[in-house]
Design an enzyme around this catalytic site. Structure first.
Site, PDB file in Angstrom:
ATOM      1  N   LYS A  52       0.842  -1.139   0.070  1.00 23.49           N
ATOM      2  CA  LYS A  52      -0.072  -0.098  -0.092  1.00 23.49           C
ATOM      3  C   LYS A  52       0.764   1.382   0.101  1.00 23.49           C
ATOM      4  CE  LYS A  52      -3.923  -2.261   2.159  1.00 23.49           C
ATOM      5  NZ  LYS A  52      -5.048  -2.135   2.541  1.00 23.49           N
ATOM      6  N   GLY A  65      -7.475  -7.571   2.870  1.00 25.46           N
ATOM      7  CA  GLY A  65      -8.990  -8.117   3.340  1.00 25.46           C
ATOM      8  C   GLY A  65      -9.507  -7.468   4.457  1.00 25.46           C
ATOM      9  N   GLY A  66      -9.313  -6.154   4.533  1.00 24.36           N
ATOM     10  CA  GLY A  66      -9.925  -5.509   5.742  1.00 24.36           C
ATOM     11  C   GLY A  66      -9.041  -5.607   7.159  1.00 24.36           C
ATOM     12  N   GLU A 101      -2.941   7.274   7.524  1.00 25.64           N
ATOM     13  CA  GLU A 101      -3.715   7.812   6.695  1.00 25.64           C
ATOM     14  C   GLU A 101      -4.751   8.798   7.722  1.00 25.64           C
ATOM     15  OE1 GLU A 101      -5.961   5.528   4.334  1.00 25.64           O
ATOM     16  OE2 GLU A 101      -4.138   4.967   3.085  1.00 25.64           O
ATOM     17  N   LYS A 102      -5.395   9.812   7.092  1.00 24.28           N
ATOM     18  CA  LYS A 102      -6.372  10.340   7.800  1.00 24.28           C
ATOM     19  C   LYS A 102      -7.595   9.527   7.777  1.00 24.28           C
ATOM     20  CE  LYS A 102      -8.899  14.508   8.396  1.00 24.28           C
ATOM     21  NZ  LYS A 102      -8.771  14.353  10.184  1.00 24.28           N
ATOM     22  N   ILE A 137     -11.159   9.003   7.389  1.00 25.90           N
ATOM     23  CA  ILE A 137     -12.198   9.665   6.957  1.00 25.90           C
ATOM     24  C   ILE A 137     -13.549   9.122   7.629  1.00 25.90           C
ATOM     25  CG2 ILE A 137     -13.314  10.380   4.767  1.00 25.90           C
ATOM     26  CD1 ILE A 137     -10.917  10.340   3.498  1.00 25.90           C
ATOM     27  N   HIS A 150     -17.480   4.000  -0.222  1.00 24.91           N
ATOM     28  CA  HIS A 150     -16.345   3.287  -1.026  1.00 24.91           C
ATOM     29  C   HIS A 150     -16.705   3.312  -2.222  1.00 24.91           C
ATOM     30  CE1 HIS A 150     -13.521  -0.296  -1.579  1.00 24.91           C
ATOM     31  NE2 HIS A 150     -14.144  -0.234  -2.689  1.00 24.91           N
ATOM     32  N   ARG A 154      -6.947  -7.816  -9.965  1.00 23.07           N
ATOM     33  CA  ARG A 154      -7.616  -9.000 -10.542  1.00 23.07           C
ATOM     34  C   ARG A 154      -9.044  -8.829 -10.714  1.00 23.07           C
ATOM     35  NH1 ARG A 154     -10.531  -9.004  -5.767  1.00 23.07           N
ATOM     36  NH2 ARG A 154      -9.681  -8.156  -4.088  1.00 23.07           N
ATOM     37  N   ARG A 169     -24.323 -10.730  -1.376  1.00 24.96           N
ATOM     38  CA  ARG A 169     -23.475 -11.835  -1.431  1.00 24.96           C
ATOM     39  C   ARG A 169     -23.915 -12.695  -0.236  1.00 24.96           C
ATOM     40  NH1 ARG A 169     -16.975  -9.847  -0.911  1.00 24.96           N
ATOM     41  NH2 ARG A 169     -17.306  -8.122  -2.617  1.00 24.96           N
TER      42      ARG A 169
HETATM   43  P1  ADP Z   1      -7.899  -3.779   2.229  1.00 22.97           P
HETATM   44  O1  ADP Z   1      -6.719  -4.021   1.515  1.00 22.97           O
HETATM   45  O2  ADP Z   1      -7.762  -4.715   3.506  1.00 22.97           O
HETATM   46  O3  ADP Z   1      -9.227  -4.043   1.538  1.00 22.97           O
HETATM   47  P2  ADP Z   1      -8.450  -0.913   1.977  1.00 22.97           P
HETATM   48  O4  ADP Z   1      -7.511  -0.048   1.943  1.00 22.97           O
HETATM   49  O5  ADP Z   1      -8.952  -1.156   0.582  1.00 22.97           O
HETATM   50  O6  ADP Z   1      -7.906  -2.322   2.669  1.00 22.97           O
HETATM   51  O7  ADP Z   1      -9.948  -0.395   2.761  1.00 22.97           O
HETATM   52  C1  ADP Z   1     -10.705  -1.342   3.058  1.00 22.97           C
HETATM   53  C2  ADP Z   1     -12.031  -0.412   3.811  1.00 22.97           C
HETATM   54  O8  ADP Z   1     -11.474   0.323   4.978  1.00 22.97           O
HETATM   55  C3  ADP Z   1     -12.374   0.726   2.846  1.00 22.97           C
HETATM   56  O9  ADP Z   1     -13.491   0.205   2.133  1.00 22.97           O
HETATM   57  C4  ADP Z   1     -13.091   1.637   4.008  1.00 22.97           C
HETATM   58  O10 ADP Z   1     -14.432   1.207   4.314  1.00 22.97           O
HETATM   59  C5  ADP Z   1     -11.988   1.411   5.327  1.00 22.97           C
HETATM   60  N1  ADP Z   1     -10.921   2.160   4.986  1.00 22.97           N
HETATM   61  C6  ADP Z   1      -9.697   2.213   4.594  1.00 22.97           C
HETATM   62  N2  ADP Z   1      -8.989   3.422   4.713  1.00 22.97           N
HETATM   63  C7  ADP Z   1      -9.511   4.204   5.373  1.00 22.97           C
HETATM   64  C8  ADP Z   1      -9.556   5.653   5.667  1.00 22.97           C
HETATM   65  N3  ADP Z   1      -8.515   6.273   5.525  1.00 22.97           N
HETATM   66  N4  ADP Z   1     -10.505   6.182   6.530  1.00 22.97           N
HETATM   67  C9  ADP Z   1     -11.801   5.694   6.650  1.00 22.97           C
HETATM   68  N5  ADP Z   1     -12.006   4.463   6.103  1.00 22.97           N
HETATM   69  C10 ADP Z   1     -10.880   3.652   5.615  1.00 22.97           C
END
Ligand code: ADP
Length: 502
Positions: free
Chosen positions: A116, A164-165, A200-201, A203, A208, A292, A338
């Site tokens: 990332k 994966g969150g 990261e800030k 938010i 999304h 992917r 889903r």
């Molecule tokens: P992963 O690779 O684990 O899926 P992501 O970076 O795609 O991680 O983020 C997954 C979810 O986490 C996003 O869809 C959002 O809901 C939340 N998220 C990620 N970054 C931020 C952020 N800077 N502020 C608020 N929510 C975030």
């Protein structure tokens, strides 16, 4: 074009890819673990190879075993689906080294987007807006707190190698920093083999939104609009739709332009998804690129009338994209739900067992991407997603009605599913308005709300009450004419009165 494609996956996505292969005159080859000998995806392939034990690492993540299945079957390409090895650069490279085409981007593009922090740096350079945050990894709590103060609390600590969150932690003030940094970094090291974390800030209440990209090896890139994926539980998507109810044509153009820049910056070939987070003022920032096919790809397929899996296979075979950006026009509205084998009334615990009865929704505008069958025993080893129900209609309002109708037709017994939970989500006012954010489920769902607003349950209850009332009236009415009745009728009445007047 390829003659034989080995599908390095299982479940609904392996079935999906096998279908595309057959339509293209390509032989689909399945792989299976010991737990999946009788799985649906095996039945959909023309050949199948055992790759190892039931645990994923012994089978679907077992590169040596999968490559040997490629050799044995004579497959000339591998489709990785999503999950498992789909974003593993070493696997993509190993396929290339073995002379088998990997249906996806190059190992270097996967690597560039896999971390990332590296991806953030590349995106900044390419002029794609990123979430304000640290430029590199943070190790020292005091430095980290300085960055946090400059961008403003709350902030999110994120594992550079996370996915994966997982590997994310919100920090709301300086005092929490030391402990949060140690915890997140420790967890990241254990889960992803890389302890680096960055800031990261955070938010608050974001949306999304993501853009589907398709690129060929000849420098052509097309984007297929956006998908709205804000209905999430624990950072995992539950319902997705296309188009997004909040994206205007101007915003779509800006998002698509950013996604195109992202793809070009890493020399992308194949299907990819650029994810953005959108704040309450509709400013958007790059989150990550998934290199992917995405779980939710069908909503884009429905709205743009495209088969993304076939296109993936074509561009991997070296063909130029047959579409131009000007031909890519959205029409109608699609929603994907889903369906998981889990119990929303009890903490979403996975529900395993044998499926004794399975009824999938049908009728106009309904598409099932299903991975199970009646008589199938759900294994404990993998993701409990049974499949996806996708609906399509001319307008969003009609699509929501159709989605509710389709879910009410869904039966999977005696295994518990999240269908009632999905119905709850579709009935939420915020969903209907389109004003929902990624925190909606967390802040609004309680098990007591299951069934509460489902009009069909209400109708059934009213119908049952009317039927019971009618029956009683009939019985009472009949007793008035007792003198005219014969012995048979009297006996029947006595019996019915006994049963119904309790
Ligand atoms: P992963 O690779 O684990 O899926 P992501 O970076 O795609 O991680 O983020 C997954 C979810 O986490 C996003 O869809 C959002 O809901 C939340 N998220 C990620 N970054 C931020 C952020 N800077 N502020 C608020 N929510 C975030």
């Amino acid at each position: 074009m390829f003659a034989k494609i080995l599908i390095a996956n299982r479940g609904e996505i392996a079935v999906r890819v096998a279908r595309a292969c057959k339509e293209m005159g390509i032989t689909p080859v399945a792989i299976y673990s010991d737990a999946d000998r009788t799985a649906l995806h095996v039945a959909h392939a023309y050949e199948a190879y055992r790759v190892g034990g039931p645990e994923s690492r012994e089978s679907y993540l077992n590169v040596a075993s999968i490559l040997s299945a490629c050799r044995e079957s004579g497959a000339d390409a591998v489709h990785p689906g999503y999950g498992f090895l789909a974003e593993n650069a070493d696997f993509a490279q190993a396929c290339a080294d073995a002379g088998v085409a990997f249906i996806g981007p190059s190992a270097s593009a996967i690597r560039a987007m896999g971390n990332k922090l590296a991806a953030r740096a590349a995106m900044k350079k390419a002029g794609v807006p990123t979430v304000p945050g640290s430029d590199g990894p943070v190790t020292d709590a005091r430095d980290a707190a300085r960055v946090a103060t400059s961008i403003g609390y709350p902030v999110l600590l994120k594992a550079a190698a996370g996915g994966g969150g997982k590997g994310m932690r919100v920090v709301r003030g300086e005092k929490e920093f030391d402990a949060a940094l140690k915890l997140t970094s420790g967890e990241a090291g254990a889960a992803f083999g890389d302890a680096s974390v960055y800031i990261e800030k955070f938010i608050e209440r974001p949306k999304h939104v993501e853009i589907q990209v398709m690129a060929d090896a000849h420098g052509n890139v097309v984007t297929y609009g956006e998908r709205e994926c804000s209905m999430q539980r624990r950072y995992q998507k539950v319902i997705e739709e296309a188009p997004s109810p909040v994206v205007t044509p101007e915003m779509r153009a800006a998002l698509s332009d950013a996604a195109r820049k992202a793809a070009i910056a890493v020399g992308y070939v194949g299907a990819g998804t650029v994810e953005f987070i959108v704040d309450s003022e509709r400013r958007f920032f790059f989150l990550e690129m998934n290199t992917r096919l995405q779980v939710e790809h069908p909503v884009t397929e429905m709205v743009y009338g495209v088969d993304l899996v076939k296109q993936q296979i074509e561009v991997a075979g070296g063909a130029p994209l047959a579409v131009q950006q000007s031909d890519v026009v959205p029409r109608g509205h699609a929603i994907e739900m889903r369906v998981y084998a889990e119990d929303p009334a009890h903490g979403f615990l996975p529900s395993i067992g044998t499926i004794k009865r399975l009824v999938l929704p049908q009728g106009p505008g309904v598409r099932n991407e299903n991975g199970v069958y009646e008589g199938y025993e759900i294994p404990i080893y993998y993701d409990p997603m049974l499949g996806k129900v996708v609906v399509y209609a001319d307008t969003r309002v009609d699509a929501i009605q159709r989605a509710r109708r389709a879910l009410r037709e869904y039966r999977c017994e005696p295994v518990r599913t999240n269908v009632d939970f999905l119905l709850w989500a579709l009935n939420e006012g915020a969903f209907v308005d389109g004003n929902y954010d990624t925190k909606h489920i967390e802040s609004h769902f309680e098990p007591s709300k299951l069934h509460q607003r489902d009009e069909e349950v209400e109708l059934a209850a009213i119908a049952a009450a009317i039927a019971a009332f009618d029956y009683r009236s009939t019985v009472r009415y009949a007793t008035l004419d007792e003198s005219k009745d014969g012995a048979w009728r009297r006996a029947a009445r006595a019996d019915a009165t006994k049963r119904w007047s309790r």
